[in-house]
Design a protein around this motif. Structure first.
Motif, PDB file in Angstrom:
ATOM      1  N   UNK A   1       1.657  -1.877  31.017  1.00 33.44           N
ATOM      2  CA  UNK A   1       0.490  -2.880  30.347  1.00 33.44           C
ATOM      3  C   UNK A   1      -0.669  -2.743  30.726  1.00 33.44           C
ATOM      4  N   UNK A   2      -1.692  -2.270  29.992  1.00 34.15           N
ATOM      5  CA  UNK A   2      -3.211  -2.471  30.323  1.00 34.15           C
ATOM      6  C   UNK A   2      -3.707  -3.427  29.129  1.00 34.15           C
ATOM      7  N   UNK A   3      -4.335  -4.548  29.685  1.00 36.15           N
ATOM      8  CA  UNK A   3      -4.888  -5.674  28.552  1.00 36.15           C
ATOM      9  C   UNK A   3      -6.257  -5.408  28.325  1.00 36.15           C
ATOM     10  N   UNK A   4      -6.895  -3.949  28.325  1.00 35.54           N
ATOM     11  CA  UNK A   4      -8.130  -3.653  27.907  1.00 35.54           C
ATOM     12  C   UNK A   4      -8.514  -4.144  26.578  1.00 35.54           C
ATOM     13  N   UNK A   5      -9.577  -4.931  26.249  1.00 37.44           N
ATOM     14  CA  UNK A   5      -9.537  -5.111  24.878  1.00 37.44           C
ATOM     15  C   UNK A   5     -11.009  -4.393  24.319  1.00 37.44           C
ATOM     16  N   UNK A   6     -11.639  -3.759  24.888  1.00 42.08           N
ATOM     17  CA  UNK A   6     -12.866  -2.934  24.610  1.00 42.08           C
ATOM     18  C   UNK A   6     -12.669  -1.574  24.789  1.00 42.08           C
ATOM     19  N   UNK A   7     -13.753  -0.803  24.158  1.00 43.99           N
ATOM     20  CA  UNK A   7     -13.633   0.478  24.248  1.00 43.99           C
ATOM     21  C   UNK A   7     -14.183   0.958  25.535  1.00 43.99           C
ATOM     22  N   UNK A   8     -14.131   0.139  26.442  1.00 40.20           N
ATOM     23  CA  UNK A   8     -14.495   0.649  28.005  1.00 40.20           C
ATOM     24  C   UNK A   8     -13.699  -0.194  28.938  1.00 40.20           C
ATOM     25  N   UNK A   9     -13.453   0.432  30.148  1.00 36.80           N
ATOM     26  CA  UNK A   9     -12.893  -0.472  31.053  1.00 36.80           C
ATOM     27  C   UNK A   9     -14.238  -1.078  32.067  1.00 36.80           C
TER      28      UNK A   9
ATOM     29  N   UNK B   1     -15.479  -3.843  30.739  1.00 37.71           N
ATOM     30  CA  UNK B   1     -15.354  -5.067  30.515  1.00 37.71           C
ATOM     31  C   UNK B   1     -13.860  -5.246  30.624  1.00 37.71           C
ATOM     32  N   UNK B   2     -13.641  -5.975  32.050  1.00 37.72           N
ATOM     33  CA  UNK B   2     -12.282  -6.369  32.388  1.00 37.72           C
ATOM     34  C   UNK B   2     -11.671  -7.558  31.968  1.00 37.72           C
TER      35      UNK B   2
ATOM     36  N   UNK C   1      -7.268 -14.208  29.531  1.00 39.65           N
ATOM     37  CA  UNK C   1      -6.700 -13.279  28.452  1.00 39.65           C
ATOM     38  C   UNK C   1      -5.204 -12.812  28.779  1.00 39.65           C
ATOM     39  N   UNK C   2      -5.251 -12.282  30.375  1.00 34.62           N
ATOM     40  CA  UNK C   2      -4.255 -11.689  30.511  1.00 34.62           C
ATOM     41  C   UNK C   2      -2.861 -12.692  30.469  1.00 34.62           C
ATOM     42  N   UNK C   3      -3.124 -14.046  30.632  1.00 32.96           N
ATOM     43  CA  UNK C   3      -1.999 -15.173  30.439  1.00 32.96           C
ATOM     44  C   UNK C   3      -1.651 -14.878  28.976  1.00 32.96           C
TER      45      UNK C   3
ATOM     46  N   UNK D   1      -8.027   0.122  42.169  1.00 32.24           N
ATOM     47  CA  UNK D   1      -9.526   0.217  42.321  1.00 32.24           C
ATOM     48  C   UNK D   1     -10.182  -1.061  41.567  1.00 32.24           C
ATOM     49  N   UNK D   2      -9.834  -0.906  40.360  1.00 34.03           N
ATOM     50  CA  UNK D   2     -10.305  -2.002  39.186  1.00 34.03           C
ATOM     51  C   UNK D   2      -9.803  -3.298  39.434  1.00 34.03           C
ATOM     52  N   UNK D   3     -10.243  -4.417  38.812  1.00 37.33           N
ATOM     53  CA  UNK D   3      -9.758  -5.802  38.996  1.00 37.33           C
ATOM     54  C   UNK D   3      -8.556  -6.113  38.509  1.00 37.33           C
ATOM     55  N   UNK D   4      -8.192  -5.107  37.365  1.00 39.74           N
ATOM     56  CA  UNK D   4      -6.967  -5.447  36.475  1.00 39.74           C
ATOM     57  C   UNK D   4      -5.850  -5.926  37.072  1.00 39.74           C
ATOM     58  N   UNK D   5      -5.309  -5.013  38.270  1.00 38.80           N
ATOM     59  CA  UNK D   5      -4.054  -5.203  38.830  1.00 38.80           C
ATOM     60  C   UNK D   5      -3.986  -6.547  39.397  1.00 38.80           C
TER      61      UNK D   5
END
Length: 424
Positions: free
Chosen positions: A48-56, A58-59, A64-66, A86-90
């Motif tokens: 699972x990666x919830x990235x919705x834009x063409x760059x990370x 934008x976290x 959105x994750x919910x 390192x990124x906020x996502x996890x």
């Protein structure tokens, strides 16, 4: 019968009846461990990666994750895999799960946290594959440890590295001793009581890296690593090998008069058999070392679109129909065999090949970026499992407007090939 004896019997029966009638809310729910979850057919796994834009840059937000996790839960997913710390996502994923559990006590989701591992000078023109990026790797592992400590009810596995040992990862691969070093470190923290003893430690890597490929991987440090992990998380990608090793790919001459759907069925059966052969190659190598270790699939998947090597101008591998067949075949096989399969992946992620929107890496999701369900999930849309769910306040609908004829018309068939190395 003695009256006191009769009363005693009746009293015991009433106690047993009370215990049987005890409501779930009165019982303490059993804490699930990695051993309980992995290989359990009721606990589907997914990357699972919830990235919705063409760059990370934008976290995704917690909200959105919910949204995403409710959609994944609706298809039976109970275990997620993330890739770096390192990124906020996890951390956002863990916060989202905790909030969902607070809102609904029946909500259940667990995580395999990935710690990204790379060599010295990774991502440059001069990577040093004999040394590691100590500072970055230390930070990745330390943050994974903190996540496991702060969310022990959610984090059930830490994976040290993602395709970090396979030699075609030319920008960043490391030698097995680096992965072994960090796996040993985490296992020591468990022994010291700083991490839960039932937290499982692994590394998620290509089947070849786990000994299923060439002899260049069969080194002493790999044997030590196989002994050190709690289970092996291996990757297999027949889709990629429709270009790189296409011996199994195509339509047999004996199949030329069959319907398009039957040709596709047989073609994808060969693809899934190819994945099974790579799983078996790792199993055989591990057994040859005299080691008994659980093996699960950390990644496998099939892209729905490509403008490159797997496009109509290439191997003609990528479309939603083939993706749907592969997904179902892999789920059926792994469920039957008690293998967890972290299917790649939940949602399309346009950042993967940000400069090339048509690139296959952007199109591995079971859902599109705007939350449409691709062909593998059409039947679940019909069943109403996504009612009330969606991305950005848009309900879940089918791609191709649910028109199977239109879907099949978009399928590109590999040509008949006299050089196809397959027994008929």
């Amino acid at each position: 019968m003695n009256l006191k004896y009769t009363i005693g019997i009746l009293w015991m029966i009433s106690l047993l009846a009370f215990a049987c009638d005890e409501s779930p809310s009165q019982k303490e729910k059993k804490a699930m461990t990695a051993q309980d979850i992995l290989g359990n057919p009721d606990y589907l796994a997914i990357s699972y990666g919830g990235y919705r834009q063409n760059t990370r840059d934008v976290q995704p937000t917690v909200a959105e994750v919910k949204e995403d996790l409710k959609m994944l839960s609706a298809i039976g997913v109970r275990i997620l895999r993330t890739y770096n710390t390192e990124l906020d996502f996890a951390t956002t994923v863990l916060k989202a799960i905790r909030e969902l559990k607070a809102e609904d006590t029946t909500f259940e989701m667990y995580v395999m946290v990935g710690a990204w591992i790379a060599c010295e000078n990774s991502g440059t023109e001069h990577p040093n594959h004999e040394a590691e990026n100590v500072e970055a790797n230390t930070g990745e592992v330390q943050r994974a440890v903190e996540m496991a400590k702060n969310y022990p009810d959610i984090v059930k596995v830490i994976a040290v590295g993602n395709e970090a040992m396979v030699k075609w990862a030319a920008e960043y691969f490391v030698q097995p001793w680096v992965i072994l070093k960090w796996v040993t470190h985490l296992q020591d923290l468990k022994k010291q009581g700083e991490l839960p003893k039932d937290l499982w430690i692994t590394s998620s890597d290509n089947f070849a890296s786990w000994g299923g490929g060439g002899g260049e991987y069969h080194v002493e440090d790999l044997t030590k690593l196989i002994k050190a992990v709690d289970f092996i998380s291996m990757h297999t990608y027949p889709m990629h090998d429709t270009h790189y090793n296409p011996a199994f790919w195509g339509v047999l001459a004996s199949e030329r008069d069959l319907s398009k759907e039957v040709q596709l069925q047989k073609m994808m059966e060969r693809a899934s058999s190819y994945a099974k052969s790579q799983f078996d190659s790792v199993t055989s190598y591990v057994k040859s070392l005299g080691i008994d270790k659980p093996i699960h699939i950390g990644e496998t998947g099939w892209a729905s679109s490509s403008n490159g090597l797997f496009s109509p101008q290439g191997s003609r591998a990528c479309d939603e129909y083939k993706e749907g067949l592969y997904y179902q075949m892999m789920r059926d096989w792994t469920k039957a065999e008690g293998i967890s399969c972290f299917y790649f992946e939940g949602f399309d992620e346009p950042w993967k090949d940000g400069r090339n929107p048509g690139g296959s890496e952007n199109h591995f999701g079971l859902f599109t970026v705007d939350g449409q369900a691709k062909f593998p999930l059409w039947s679940l849309v019909d069943q109403g499992v996504f009612d009330g769910l969606g991305r950005n306040d848009k309900p879940v609908t089918k791609t191709f407007a649910g028109d199977k004829a239109m879907l099949l018309d978009a399928v590109n068939m590999p040509p008949l090939s006299a050089s196809l190395i397959l027994s008929e």
